[in-house]
Scaffold this active site. Structure first.
Site, mmCIF file in Angstrom:
data_model
loop_
_atom_site.group_PDB
_atom_site.id
_atom_site.type_symbol
_atom_site.label_atom_id
_atom_site.label_comp_id
_atom_site.label_asym_id
_atom_site.label_seq_id
_atom_site.Cartn_x
_atom_site.Cartn_y
_atom_site.Cartn_z
ATOM 1 N N ARG A 9 68.463 27.467 -15.782
ATOM 2 C CA ARG A 9 69.655 28.329 -15.674
ATOM 3 C C ARG A 9 69.600 29.298 -16.841
ATOM 4 O O ARG A 9 69.359 28.886 -17.978
ATOM 5 C CB ARG A 9 70.963 27.533 -15.666
ATOM 6 C CG ARG A 9 71.218 26.727 -16.889
ATOM 7 C CD ARG A 9 72.622 26.183 -16.986
ATOM 8 N NE ARG A 9 72.674 25.112 -17.939
ATOM 9 C CZ ARG A 9 72.648 25.261 -19.262
ATOM 10 N NH1 ARG A 9 72.605 26.474 -19.806
ATOM 11 N NH2 ARG A 9 72.681 24.206 -20.053
ATOM 12 N N HIS B 49 75.810 26.781 -19.950
ATOM 13 C CA HIS B 49 76.148 25.674 -19.049
ATOM 14 C C HIS B 49 77.341 26.037 -18.161
ATOM 15 O O HIS B 49 77.320 25.829 -16.955
ATOM 16 C CB HIS B 49 76.457 24.416 -19.869
ATOM 17 C CG HIS B 49 76.981 23.282 -19.052
ATOM 18 N ND1 HIS B 49 76.192 22.553 -18.188
ATOM 19 C CD2 HIS B 49 78.243 22.776 -18.939
ATOM 20 C CE1 HIS B 49 76.934 21.629 -17.585
ATOM 21 N NE2 HIS B 49 78.184 21.749 -18.031
ATOM 22 N N TYR C 24 70.761 24.581 -28.879
ATOM 23 C CA TYR C 24 69.991 23.550 -28.184
ATOM 24 C C TYR C 24 68.780 24.106 -27.455
ATOM 25 O O TYR C 24 67.957 23.353 -26.958
ATOM 26 C CB TYR C 24 70.902 22.786 -27.215
ATOM 27 C CG TYR C 24 71.350 23.617 -26.024
ATOM 28 C CD1 TYR C 24 72.401 24.524 -26.141
ATOM 29 C CD2 TYR C 24 70.725 23.495 -24.791
ATOM 30 C CE1 TYR C 24 72.814 25.290 -25.066
ATOM 31 C CE2 TYR C 24 71.137 24.258 -23.715
ATOM 32 C CZ TYR C 24 72.176 25.150 -23.851
ATOM 33 O OH TYR C 24 72.575 25.910 -22.784
HETATM 34 C C1 LIG Z 1 79.343 10.796 -14.204
HETATM 35 C C2 LIG Z 1 79.492 11.936 -15.185
HETATM 36 N N1 LIG Z 1 79.016 11.803 -16.428
HETATM 37 C C3 LIG Z 1 79.129 12.827 -17.312
HETATM 38 C C4 LIG Z 1 79.753 14.000 -16.943
HETATM 39 C C5 LIG Z 1 79.886 15.155 -17.946
HETATM 40 N N2 LIG Z 1 78.972 16.233 -17.534
HETATM 41 C C6 LIG Z 1 79.395 17.334 -16.877
HETATM 42 S S1 LIG Z 1 78.146 18.381 -16.490
HETATM 43 C C7 LIG Z 1 77.018 17.396 -17.228
HETATM 44 C C8 LIG Z 1 75.562 17.775 -17.281
HETATM 45 C C9 LIG Z 1 74.891 17.557 -16.002
HETATM 46 O O1 LIG Z 1 73.554 17.934 -16.126
HETATM 47 P P1 LIG Z 1 72.660 18.069 -14.866
HETATM 48 O O2 LIG Z 1 72.957 16.965 -13.903
HETATM 49 O O3 LIG Z 1 71.251 18.165 -15.329
HETATM 50 O O4 LIG Z 1 73.127 19.421 -14.173
HETATM 51 P P2 LIG Z 1 73.104 20.891 -14.742
HETATM 52 O O5 LIG Z 1 74.429 21.117 -15.414
HETATM 53 O O6 LIG Z 1 71.951 20.991 -15.678
HETATM 54 O O7 LIG Z 1 72.947 21.745 -13.546
HETATM 55 C C10 LIG Z 1 77.618 16.243 -17.747
HETATM 56 C C11 LIG Z 1 76.893 15.169 -18.467
HETATM 57 C C12 LIG Z 1 80.265 14.097 -15.640
HETATM 58 N N3 LIG Z 1 80.866 15.200 -15.209
HETATM 59 N N4 LIG Z 1 80.097 13.061 -14.758
#
Ligand SMILES: Cc1ncc(C[n+]2csc(CCOP(=O)(O)OP(=O)(O)O)c2C)c(N)n1
Length: 329
Positions: free
Chosen positions: A243, A247, A256
């Site tokens: 991306r 975020h 980071y």
């Molecule tokens: C079960 C859960 N754990 C933690 C979170 C907090 N959280 C929100 S977005 C995120 C990152 C997710 O990363 P990824 O799955 O790699 O997706 P990306 O944002 O990189 O597209 C986290 C840890 C959440 N929303 N749900």
């Protein structure tokens, strides 16, 4: 056995149009977020458009997609209109979830968009559940989960894919490995950063592809969808992508990852790369690409106007859809 066919020129142009629609819609949403018009969070998919586009090109309305907090691209590729998407983020009655859900709750069962979710990973279980239902009903539809690399370290990943593999369910698990979960590098929280190789432990095929190459994604998804519809079981596809925005809108994007890394990935932009390929290797003409670009541009402007002109839901309906409606017993 693979039955892959080369996409026709209409299909190639359609891939270009869909990727561009996602990109322009999100750029518009980012502007509206900065102007304070968006209610709630807004996680854009900028840079990852080839994934949703390449996979959804093979899906029918009856196939079900389950998605994440970064789900605008999945919704658009599955058939939600840019106007309904934008109106939703602006909290309007004309939004895809009637303004009640915002970015992270996009539901449109009519087109098989079964929901985005802010909770990371349950979409994997939901796609497995949909695939189980299709199998029980004898339908040849498929359930698809889109999720990030972060979700692959959640228990739902293991439970859902294990069960889909054991029961040979018509599911497709699409991991969008963009290297980070929020601001945590995937390589710092897993000893094996190759998500596709995990498929072996569930006894199913795992395929890693360049997620910035829409044709690579298209090809991998074609085979996965064929297998699923033929009763041969699920596939895990890992799309290696990135991306290029923060975020979420409004968040800082430093500390980071390096600017050099971001710039290097921008050089591999999935839309610009595909445009070049269309012109150089597919005999597409500059005028037909420009026509698509101006159509998408005017569609985006119209969608934004529609969203901003739409009414907010009537406050009297605030409790609609919150409690179960009375039914005849
Ligand atoms: C079960 C859960 N754990 C933690 C979170 C907090 N959280 C929100 S977005 C995120 C990152 C997710 O990363 P990824 O799955 O790699 O997706 P990306 O944002 O990189 O597209 C986290 C840890 C959440 N929303 N749900």
């Amino acid at each position: 056995m693979s039955m892959e066919k080369k996409p026709t020129s209409d299909q190639l142009l359609s891939l270009y149009r869909v990727m561009l629609t996602i990109r322009r819609s999100e750029e518009q949403l980012a502007k509206m977020f900065a102007a304070g018009l968006v209610h709630g969070a807004c996680h854009t998919y900028v840079g990852e458009e080839a994934v949703a586009t390449g996979v959804c090109a093979h899906l029918r309305a009856g196939d079900m997609v389950f998605s994440t907090h970064r789900g605008h691209g999945h919704a658009l590729a599955k058939g939600v209109s840019p106007g309904a998407l934008m109106a939703e983020l602006l909290g309007r009655e004309t939004g895809v979830s009637r303004g009640r859900g915002g970015s992270m709750h996009l539901f449109s069962p009519e087109v098989g968009m079964m929901g985005t979710s802010g909770i990371v990973a349950p979409c994997i279980l939901q796609a497995t559940g949909a695939a189980y239902a299709f199998k029980l009903k004898g339908l040849d539809n498929v359930g698809v989960a889109f999720f990030g690399d972060g979700a692959s370290n959640n228990g739902a990943f293991h439970e859902g894919i294990n069960m889909a593999g054991a029961w040979k369910l018509p599911a497709i698990f699409v991991c969008e490995n963009n290297l980070y979960a929020t601001e945590i590098a995937y390589s710092s929280v897993t000893a094996n950063p190759e998500v596709a190789t995990r498929a072996a432990s569930f006894g199913i095929p795992g395929v890693a592809v360049d997620g910035n190459d829409v044709l690579a994604v298209y090809k991998a998804a074609e085979e996965a969808v064929r297998r699923a519809r033929a009763g041969e079981g699920p596939t895990l596809i890992e799309c290696k992508t990135y991306r290029t925005r923060a975020h979420a809108e409004g968040m800082r994007d430093a500390g980071y990852r390096s600017q050099d890394e971001i710039n290097a990935w921008k050089q591999r932009d999935p839309i610009a790369t595909f445009r070049k390929h269309l012109l150089e290797d597919e005999d597409a003409g500059e005028p037909e690409l420009q026509k698509i670009e101006s159509d998408v541009e005017s569609g985006t402007v119209a969608a934004a106007k529609f969203a901003q002109a739409s009414p907010y839901p009537d406050p009297a309906t605030a409790l609609t859809h919150v409690f179960a409606e009375e039914t005849n017993r």
